[in-house]
Design an enzyme around this catalytic site. Structure first.
Site, PDB file in Angstrom:
ATOM      1  N   ARG A   1       5.296   0.640  27.414  1.00 34.35           N
ATOM      2  CA  ARG A   1       4.425   1.080  26.310  1.00 34.35           C
ATOM      3  C   ARG A   1       4.317   2.605  26.285  1.00 34.35           C
ATOM      4  NH1 ARG A   1       3.242  -2.229  22.049  1.00 34.35           N
ATOM      5  NH2 ARG A   1       1.680  -1.126  20.842  1.00 34.35           N
TER       6      ARG A   1
ATOM      7  N   ASN B   1       0.834  -1.213   0.000  1.00 26.08           N
ATOM      8  CA  ASN B   1       0.000   0.000   0.000  1.00 26.08           C
ATOM      9  C   ASN B   1       0.863   1.255   0.000  1.00 26.08           C
ATOM     10  OD1 ASN B   1      -3.085  -0.445   0.182  1.00 26.08           O
ATOM     11  ND2 ASN B   1      -2.214  -2.054   1.478  1.00 26.08           N
TER      12      ASN B   1
ATOM     13  N   HIS C   1      -8.370  -0.867   5.686  1.00 25.18           N
ATOM     14  CA  HIS C   1      -8.738  -2.151   6.289  1.00 25.18           C
ATOM     15  C   HIS C   1      -9.237  -3.078   5.177  1.00 25.18           C
ATOM     16  CE1 HIS C   1      -9.863  -4.981   9.365  1.00 25.18           C
ATOM     17  NE2 HIS C   1     -10.995  -5.174   8.710  1.00 25.18           N
TER      18      HIS C   1
ATOM     19  N   GLN D   1      -7.560  -5.079  -6.518  1.00 27.31           N
ATOM     20  CA  GLN D   1      -8.802  -4.489  -7.057  1.00 27.31           C
ATOM     21  C   GLN D   1      -9.403  -3.423  -6.150  1.00 27.31           C
ATOM     22  OE1 GLN D   1     -11.599  -7.526  -8.249  1.00 27.31           O
ATOM     23  NE2 GLN D   1     -10.099  -8.596  -9.516  1.00 27.31           N
TER      24      GLN D   1
HETATM   25  C1  GAR Z   1      -3.119  -4.766   3.886  1.00 23.97           C
HETATM   26  O1  GAR Z   1      -3.928  -5.779   3.329  1.00 23.97           O
HETATM   27  C2  GAR Z   1      -3.945  -3.893   4.819  1.00 23.97           C
HETATM   28  O2  GAR Z   1      -5.251  -3.728   4.389  1.00 23.97           O
HETATM   29  C3  GAR Z   1      -3.890  -4.701   6.084  1.00 23.97           C
HETATM   30  O3  GAR Z   1      -2.556  -5.164   6.154  1.00 23.97           O
HETATM   31  C4  GAR Z   1      -2.064  -5.362   4.819  1.00 23.97           C
HETATM   32  C5  GAR Z   1      -0.725  -4.678   4.690  1.00 23.97           C
HETATM   33  O4  GAR Z   1      -0.124  -4.964   3.459  1.00 23.97           O
HETATM   34  N1  GAR Z   1      -4.250  -3.917   7.240  1.00 23.97           N
HETATM   35  C6  GAR Z   1      -4.969  -4.380   8.251  1.00 23.97           C
HETATM   36  O5  GAR Z   1      -5.334  -5.522   8.350  1.00 23.97           O
HETATM   37  C7  GAR Z   1      -5.289  -3.342   9.328  1.00 23.97           C
HETATM   38  N2  GAR Z   1      -6.292  -3.846  10.240  1.00 23.97           N
HETATM   39  P1  GAR Z   1       1.035  -4.065   2.865  1.00 23.97           P
HETATM   40  O6  GAR Z   1       2.116  -3.932   3.944  1.00 23.97           O
HETATM   41  O7  GAR Z   1       1.534  -4.842   1.676  1.00 23.97           O
HETATM   42  O8  GAR Z   1       0.464  -2.737   2.489  1.00 23.97           O
END
Ligand code: GAR
Length: 208
Positions: free
Chosen positions: A66, A14, A110, A179
């Site tokens: 934390r 992303n 998400h 997609q």
């Molecule tokens: C993505 O599919 C994103 O939507 C998900 O983690 C992946 C990261 O992929 N996020 C979540 O699940 C947040 N709750 P990437 O590092 O290749 O972008």
């Protein structure tokens, strides 16, 4: 120019979609000023370096508590003076102080059509496993503002994706990325950068 900080934990596809969007002009009026990862081995950090974007790791493992990690994370974000914080697969709970300080200026991607398959415990591949095990025929992705809840903030964009016979969680995850995620995340940033997204009464108004 909208100053954007992208926060990552893993592969960073992303992040790559956002970098590509800024490079090819799909995302206008935007500059990626920094990338922060909680994981020093995240390939996303390499992607940032390959594009000369300042990047650093801030890991909870490097702090005795934390609270101290949260303080350093907020200071790390503040240092980039961002207008928008983009959570692109960032799998750490955002400190409440950051949410308050950057109210309606933090967005998250998400991998489901919220409110389905979201909330505590639903992240990454687990979302797609749950969708397949429920047998839904349509899945998708959501970009939303981050509030104090888990995946509860105002929704900006969503895009649906079909489930196909014989899909594995990995196949479905890939299709949802291709997609939906890599399209709506850059699109949401472009809309925000051009003043097309406002929040009223906990919901967004998006001028498309
Ligand atoms: C993505 O599919 C994103 O939507 C998900 O983690 C992946 C990261 O992929 N996020 C979540 O699940 C947040 N709750 P990437 O590092 O290749 O972008």
């Amino acid at each position: 120019m909208l100053r954007v900080v992208v926060m990552v934990s893993g592969g960073g596809t992303n992040l790559q979609a956002v970098i590509d969007g800024v490079t090819n002009g799909t995302i206008t009026n935007t500059e990626i000023v920094g990338v922060i990862s909680n994981n020093k081995n995240a390939y996303a950090l390499e992607r940032a370096k390959n594009h000369d974007i300042p990047a650093r790791c801030i890991s909870p493992k490097d702090f005795p508590s934390r609270e101290e990690f949260n303080r350093e994370l907020l200071a790390g974000v503040d240092a980039y003076q961002p207008d928008l914080i983009v959570l692109a697969g960032f799998l750490v709970v955002i400190p409440e102080e950051m949410i308050q300080k950057y109210r309606n200026r933090i967005i998250n991607i998400h991998p489901s059509l919220i409110p389905a398959f979201c909330g505590t415990g639903y992240y990454g591949l687990k979302v797609h496993e749950a969708a397949l095990s429920r047998g839904v025929k349509v899945v998708g992705a959501t970009v939303h503002f981050v509030d104090e809840g888990t995946d509860t903030g105002p929704i900006i964009l969503q895009k649906a994706v079909n489930v196909e016979q014989g899909d594995t969680p990995e196949m479905l995850q890939r299709r949802v990325m291709e997609q939906a995620e890599w399209i709506i995340m850059p699109r949401a940033i472009d809309l925000i950068a051009n003043g097309k997204v406002t929040v009223q009464d906990g919901r967004t108004i998006v001028e498309i």
